[in-house]
Design a protein around this motif. Structure first.
Motif, PDB file in Angstrom:
ATOM      1  N   VAL A  95     -94.781  29.305-141.708  1.00 36.93           N
ATOM      2  CA  VAL A  95     -95.552  30.780-143.028  1.00 36.93           C
ATOM      3  C   VAL A  95     -94.770  32.088-142.359  1.00 36.93           C
ATOM      4  O   VAL A  95     -94.689  32.737-142.992  1.00 36.93           O
ATOM      5  N   ASN A  96     -95.300  32.061-141.289  1.00 36.90           N
ATOM      6  CA  ASN A  96     -95.572  33.454-140.913  1.00 36.90           C
ATOM      7  C   ASN A  96     -94.392  34.114-140.862  1.00 36.90           C
ATOM      8  O   ASN A  96     -93.757  35.488-140.216  1.00 36.90           O
ATOM      9  N   LEU A  97     -92.931  33.182-139.962  1.00 37.01           N
ATOM     10  CA  LEU A  97     -91.422  33.852-140.197  1.00 37.01           C
ATOM     11  C   LEU A  97     -90.868  33.585-141.472  1.00 37.01           C
ATOM     12  O   LEU A  97     -90.011  32.723-141.283  1.00 37.01           O
ATOM     13  N   THR A  98     -91.803  33.761-142.143  1.00 39.93           N
ATOM     14  CA  THR A  98     -91.470  33.715-144.175  1.00 39.93           C
ATOM     15  C   THR A  98     -89.082  34.869-143.716  1.00 39.93           C
ATOM     16  O   THR A  98     -88.410  34.033-144.399  1.00 39.93           O
ATOM     17  N   ASP A  99     -90.114  35.721-143.481  1.00 37.12           N
ATOM     18  CA  ASP A  99     -88.861  36.753-143.643  1.00 37.12           C
ATOM     19  C   ASP A  99     -87.126  35.956-142.482  1.00 37.12           C
ATOM     20  O   ASP A  99     -85.998  36.520-142.669  1.00 37.12           O
ATOM     21  N   GLU A 100     -87.394  36.138-141.167  1.00 38.18           N
ATOM     22  CA  GLU A 100     -86.573  35.629-140.633  1.00 38.18           C
ATOM     23  C   GLU A 100     -86.062  34.204-141.220  1.00 38.18           C
ATOM     24  O   GLU A 100     -84.562  34.522-141.014  1.00 38.18           O
ATOM     25  N   LEU A 101     -86.459  33.172-141.975  1.00 41.20           N
ATOM     26  CA  LEU A 101     -86.216  32.677-142.677  1.00 41.20           C
ATOM     27  C   LEU A 101     -85.641  32.717-143.789  1.00 41.20           C
ATOM     28  O   LEU A 101     -83.875  32.100-144.346  1.00 41.20           O
ATOM     29  N   THR A 102     -85.293  33.635-144.464  1.00 41.52           N
ATOM     30  CA  THR A 102     -84.801  34.262-145.292  1.00 41.52           C
ATOM     31  C   THR A 102     -84.036  34.901-145.059  1.00 41.52           C
ATOM     32  O   THR A 102     -82.425  34.828-145.336  1.00 41.52           O
ATOM     33  N   LYS A 103     -83.491  35.704-144.109  1.00 38.64           N
ATOM     34  CA  LYS A 103     -82.449  36.068-143.582  1.00 38.64           C
ATOM     35  C   LYS A 103     -81.503  35.664-143.246  1.00 38.64           C
ATOM     36  O   LYS A 103     -79.788  35.691-143.241  1.00 38.64           O
ATOM     37  N   ARG A 104     -82.291  34.256-142.729  1.00 39.03           N
ATOM     38  CA  ARG A 104     -81.159  33.455-141.834  1.00 39.03           C
ATOM     39  C   ARG A 104     -80.233  32.038-143.125  1.00 39.03           C
ATOM     40  O   ARG A 104     -79.037  31.290-142.586  1.00 39.03           O
TER      41      ARG A 104
END
Length: 248
Positions: free
Chosen positions: A137-146
């Protein structure tokens, strides 16, 4: 049961090695020739250590001796050797299995086909709700980038029990979906079942895998359900870069 399977495997390996040694000493040229490839491979003790020992994963150590072609690049550690040697598999082939998204029943094809997914198995408990799921949940932005379409967090439980987790604000993210594996069929298919879902304690082993268009590319599993070393979001993003981004 696990101990019996372990001992049976040991006996099979021992028998195969003895047979290879016997064939090698045979006076029949054809048998002697056939046995050469068997006898030139690793001795029994090294086979035993490879399959049942406490060594580092093959990716971090040199592989010596002859390894069957089908096992090359497979994870032969004790934690994963019981789940198909980490080979590629199409999860959408199991049309008899489903997962529950809230009150809605979804087929595996609906959940995985045509998408890039990180599937996370959580056994239940504080480590799951305070560390494991929040790491995604806390790394949602990183998941989107990948380019991760969804993180599907699955546990053998009832839809009602998962609804309580879905209502928690700290477990909400547009990328993270909490799903119920009602009868434990999905977890059982992967070989991660642990105990009985209705009892107390962990419901399954803690694992995480990368699925591309329904194909399970790579899976990691913790040594025990209470550990969180290889399946947190940061670790899986590193694996994502290695497995998915290198394909492009």
């Amino acid at each position: 049961i696990a101990v019996k399977m372990y001992r049976a495997s040991q006996r099979c390996l021992q028998s195969a090695w003895v047979a290879a040694q016997s064939l090698q000493s045979s006076s029949t040229p054809a048998l002697a020739s056939c046995s050469t490839s068997c006898a030139s491979s690793l001795p029994f003790q090294q086979y035993q250590q490879r399959w049942f020992g406490t060594h580092s994963p093959p990716s971090t150590r040199a592989v010596t001796g002859e390894v069957p072609a089908g096992h090359l690049n497979s994870d032969l550690t004790r934690a994963t050797c019981h789940i198909g040697l980490n080979r590629l598999r199409d999860l959408t082939m199991r049309q008899d299995l489903c997962l529950w998204e809230g009150k809605t029943k979804r087929s595996l094809r609906e959940m995985f086909k045509g998408k890039k997914i990180i599937v996370v198995g959580f056994p239940g408990g504080r480590v799951c709700t305070e560390q494991h799921i929040p790491s995604y949940v806390n790394l949602t932005d990183e998941l989107t980038k990948r380019g991760v379409d969804k993180v599907l967090c699955v546990t053998p439980s009832t839809p009602d029990a998962i609804e309580e987790l879905r209502a928690r604000e700290d477990l909400r993210s547009p990328k993270v979906e909490l799903l119920a594996d009602g009868n434990g069929g999905f977890v059982r298919m992967l070989g991660f079942e642990l105990g009985i879902a209705e009892g107390s304690g962990p419901k399954c082993q803690r694992f995480a895998g990368i699925v591309d268009d329904g194909i399970l590319l790579k899976v990691r599993i913790e040594s025990t359900p209470i550990e969180l070393k290889a399946t947190d979001c940061k670790s899986m993003l590193e694996l994502w870069d290695e497995v998915v981004l290198k394909k492009k």
